[in-house]
Scaffold this active site. Structure first.
Site, PDB file in Angstrom:
ATOM      1  N   ASP A 199      14.829  25.118 -22.530  1.00  0.00           N
ATOM      2  CA  ASP A 199      13.631  25.244 -22.367  1.00  0.00           C
ATOM      3  C   ASP A 199      13.101  24.468 -21.122  1.00  0.00           C
ATOM      4  OD1 ASP A 199      10.633  25.600 -22.765  1.00  0.00           O
ATOM      5  OD2 ASP A 199      10.638  24.056 -24.314  1.00  0.00           O
ATOM      6  N   ASP A 216      14.203  29.707 -21.905  1.00  0.00           N
ATOM      7  CA  ASP A 216      13.716  30.712 -20.993  1.00  0.00           C
ATOM      8  C   ASP A 216      14.616  30.677 -19.934  1.00  0.00           C
ATOM      9  OD1 ASP A 216      13.461  28.181 -19.451  1.00  0.00           O
ATOM     10  OD2 ASP A 216      11.345  27.854 -20.439  1.00  0.00           O
ATOM     11  N   ASP A 266      21.801  43.059 -22.879  1.00  0.00           N
ATOM     12  CA  ASP A 266      22.199  43.550 -24.116  1.00  0.00           C
ATOM     13  C   ASP A 266      21.408  44.757 -24.432  1.00  0.00           C
ATOM     14  OD1 ASP A 266      22.763  43.367 -27.081  1.00  0.00           O
ATOM     15  OD2 ASP A 266      22.783  41.248 -26.742  1.00  0.00           O
ATOM     16  N   ASP A 306      24.367  46.857 -28.506  1.00  0.00           N
ATOM     17  CA  ASP A 306      24.424  46.640 -30.043  1.00  0.00           C
ATOM     18  C   ASP A 306      24.668  47.560 -30.989  1.00  0.00           C
ATOM     19  OD1 ASP A 306      23.126  44.292 -31.706  1.00  0.00           O
ATOM     20  OD2 ASP A 306      21.806  45.690 -32.368  1.00  0.00           O
ATOM     21  N   GLU A 342      29.391  46.796 -29.720  1.00  0.00           N
ATOM     22  CA  GLU A 342      29.398  46.181 -30.862  1.00  0.00           C
ATOM     23  C   GLU A 342      29.553  47.432 -31.767  1.00  0.00           C
ATOM     24  OE1 GLU A 342      27.069  42.928 -33.897  1.00  0.00           O
ATOM     25  OE2 GLU A 342      25.951  44.693 -32.918  1.00  0.00           O
ATOM     26  N   HIS A 381      26.388  34.912 -31.559  1.00  0.00           N
ATOM     27  CA  HIS A 381      25.074  34.494 -32.188  1.00  0.00           C
ATOM     28  C   HIS A 381      25.056  34.977 -33.776  1.00  0.00           C
ATOM     29  CE1 HIS A 381      24.636  38.467 -31.257  1.00  0.00           C
ATOM     30  NE2 HIS A 381      23.468  38.711 -31.783  1.00  0.00           N
ATOM     31  N   ASP A 382      25.991  35.810 -34.155  1.00  0.00           N
ATOM     32  CA  ASP A 382      25.874  36.102 -35.749  1.00  0.00           C
ATOM     33  C   ASP A 382      26.745  35.473 -36.449  1.00  0.00           C
ATOM     34  OD1 ASP A 382      23.916  38.026 -35.127  1.00  0.00           O
ATOM     35  OD2 ASP A 382      25.239  39.667 -34.510  1.00  0.00           O
TER      36      ASP A 382
HETATM   37  C1  NOJ Z   1      23.866  43.150 -34.014  1.00  0.00           C
HETATM   38  C2  NOJ Z   1      23.185  41.766 -33.655  1.00  0.00           C
HETATM   39  O1  NOJ Z   1      24.146  41.088 -32.899  1.00  0.00           O
HETATM   40  C3  NOJ Z   1      22.321  41.230 -34.376  1.00  0.00           C
HETATM   41  O2  NOJ Z   1      21.982  40.043 -34.118  1.00  0.00           O
HETATM   42  C4  NOJ Z   1      21.328  42.112 -35.073  1.00  0.00           C
HETATM   43  O3  NOJ Z   1      20.580  41.643 -35.965  1.00  0.00           O
HETATM   44  C5  NOJ Z   1      21.553  43.349 -35.421  1.00  0.00           C
HETATM   45  N1  NOJ Z   1      22.773  43.933 -34.425  1.00  0.00           N
HETATM   46  C6  NOJ Z   1      20.528  44.705 -35.236  1.00  0.00           C
HETATM   47  O4  NOJ Z   1      20.200  44.663 -33.828  1.00  0.00           O
END
Ligand code: NOJ
Length: 578
Positions: free
Chosen positions: A22, A30, A99, A199, A256, A327-328
């Protein structure tokens, strides 16, 4: 096929902009923060940056709910900040992936606002259906809980949302939707962007007829994803996207794709078309039971079987993406290494995991903070969590009468917020991430685990990643070599070979916290080999080779027989087959 491609040779670094740096004190990362750290990323040696969504969004799912595809998220900065970032990245030889989130938009996107008002142009932009006797059209669940349908009184119909109700699914059947998406893709590509991570791209094709899914006992909803994932229409749309957009540029694309096997994946990536690679999920499930929250010990044999199936299944007919973090997902060092709180185990374990991944065939993806061994967090209060999936899991569990402690144990292991705490730059307040109050709490271990400390320590995880990346540039066998696994059923060791043009590397990994004794497979027994990387010895030993100032013969060769591997040890041998 020895089709050399830049996207096969590259290493990708994923940035979650909200948590990176940030620069204006609002507690949210940012674009200028990313620009400020380009020298750091260049020093690490990565080639490509993938930015998680940077577009205008009300942030129901941290930017994966887009309300304007051609504008920048207010908190992240402006379009000129983005253009500067792109320019500065290019000046350092770094490419940039965006993305592409086009399975759904935000419900605040003007397309949806117009569609719910029944504007004729946007009438079919989303998936609208009548209810069934006052109930939703089907019994499908949404990914983060509840029904996948929401009734909208303005249009007097239900719309489909496979994720949160603020993420209505686009109707790809509608040609105007596809054209609008392609136009938006060209908008970014013409600015100089180098590709896309796409995505949940294998969910864009939907069946013609929507049927109820079987419901497990004790459950209310059924799994509609099984009718949707990899529907033939998804291939059809991606092929069209390839013809209309992708094939006109020199890009990197990665889709993905939940619920894919190597056989299914070939439909997407054979010979690099329509996509270069996909993110598969099979190896992310080896520590789960019924759901991801049902936490089990890591089944390493299953892990090795899965990775080997992918290595062999795609080989050079397609191409693998290689990842352990994003990030998931929880932080890999906490997930796969016991005693990750012990500094020595954490360091050695993180290096072992990195060796495993970077020495396989495919394009490696590093997620921010992985290169310094960032760990999972454990906030005691649910109020400190931010992720919509985590919060819905907790609420649903509490409604069903589950204990706070049991739910938190699952959250500590699997919450997506494990990956989303601020990047730890230094031992200053808030880990040097912000001068304000961070949008999510910083992991308390930042005083020990941070970039400043990692840069100073010549044996840090950071420098080890740097060495792995450098080695990739030096040895084509790492990128293009074939993969052969040995002793697949060994519960504690992962042993594989890479071979290319008479060059061969033998990778030996101790996956456990106990010492192992191992006799190398007969093919290698008695051979002379040079140890070119090892995570238990100072990196200084290996730099002359990694840098190319000496060759393998310059390192003292060993004869391969029986060896002792200490906990989490990783060794890479260069074999002389003469
Ligand atoms: C996969 C993404 O990586 C995730 O973070 C998101 O919540 C879902 N797709 C829905 O877009």
């Amino acid at each position: 096929m020895d089709q050399r491609k830049w996207w096969k040779e590259a290493v990708v670094y994923q940035i979650y902009p909200r948590s990176f740096l940030d620069t204006n004190g609002d507690g949210i990362g940012d674009l200028n923060g990313i620009t400020a750290k380009l020298d750091y990323l260049q020093a690490l040696g990565v080639d490509v940056l993938w930015l998680s969504p940077i577009f205008r969004s009300p942030n129901a799912d941290n930017g994966y709910d887009i309300s304007d595809y051609e504008d920048i998220m207010t908190e992240f900065g402006t379009m000129s900040d983005f253009e500067r970032l792109l320019q500065e990245a290019k000046a350092r030889g770094l490419k940039v992936l965006l993305d592409l989130v086009v399975n759904h938009t935000s419900d605040e996107h003007p397309w949806f606002v117009a569609s719910r008002q029944n504007d004729p142009h946007y009438h079919n932009f989303y998936i609208w259906r009548e209810g069934k006797a006052g109930a939703p059209p089907t019994n499908w669940f949404a990914a983060f809980g509840g029904s996948a349908w929401k009734y909208d009184s303005e249009r007097d119909a239900y719309y489909l949302h496979l994720f949160t109700e603020k993420q209505p699914d686009l109707n790809w059947e509608e040609r105007k939707v596809r054209e609008a998406v392609y136009k938006m893709m060209r908008f970014w590509l013409d600015k100089g962007v180098d590709g896309f991570r796409m995505d949940v791209i294998n969910l864009i094709g939907k069946p013609d007829i929507f049927e109820d899914a079987p419901v497990a006992s004790g459950e209310v909803y059924g799994n509609g994803f099984s009718f949707i994932a990899n529907h033939p229409k998804s291939y059809q749309y991606l092929r069209e996207m390839y013809e209309e957009v992708l094939s006109h540029y020199d890009l990197m694309t990665v889709g993905e794709t939940p619920a894919v096997t190597p056989e299914i994946a070939l439909n997407y990536v054979q010979d690099g078309k329509p996509l270069n690679m996909v993110f598969q999920f099979e190896h992310m499930d080896v520590d789960s039971g019924q759901s991801k929250w049902d936490v089990r010990p890591v089944d390493w044999i299953r892990f090795k079987q899965i990775m080997s199936r992918w290595q062999e299944g795609l080989g050079d007919r397609g191409w693998n993406s290689l990842y352990l973090n994003n990030h998931d997902q929880p932080r890999s060092v906490s997930r796969y290494v016991r005693y990750a709180h012990d500094p020595e185990y954490r360091k050695r374990g993180a290096k072992m995991l990195a060796t495993m991944l970077h020495l396989m065939q495919g394009t490696p993806f590093i997620y921010q903070g992985e290169e310094i061994g960032m760990t999972n967090v454990a906030f005691s209060r649910i109020e400190d969590y931010r992720d919509v999936e985590t919060l819905q899991f907790y609420d649903e569990g509490r409604r069903k009468g589950q204990r706070h402690e049991a739910l938190m144990a699952a959250i500590y292991a699997k919450s997506r917020d494990n990956a989303r705490t601020p990047m730890q730059w230094s031992s200053d307040a808030y880990a040097g991430f912000t001068s304000g109050t961070p949008w999510i709490k910083v992991n308390e271990d930042y005083k020990e685990i941070n970039v400043a400390a990692a840069l100073e320590d010549s044996d840090s995880i950071f420098h080890y990643y740097r060495a792995l990346i450098r080695l990739r540039k030096r040895l084509p066998v790492i990128v293009y070599g074939t993969y052969t696994v040995y002793d697949l059923e060994h519960p504690s060791l992962y042993v594989y070979e890479r071979r290319y043009d008479g060059d061969s590397l033998l990778v030996l990994l101790n996956l456990t916290d106990s010492p192992q004794s191992y006799t190398v497979p007969a093919t290698f027994y008695g051979k002379t080999a040079a140890l070119i990387l090892n995570n238990t010895e100072p990196l200084a030993t290996f730099w002359p080779y990694i840098d190319g100032t000496c060759d393998a013969e310059g390192l003292s060769p060993e004869t391969l027989t029986t060896m002792a591997l200490s906990p989490y040890e990783a060794r890479v041998y260069h074999i002389n087959h003469a």
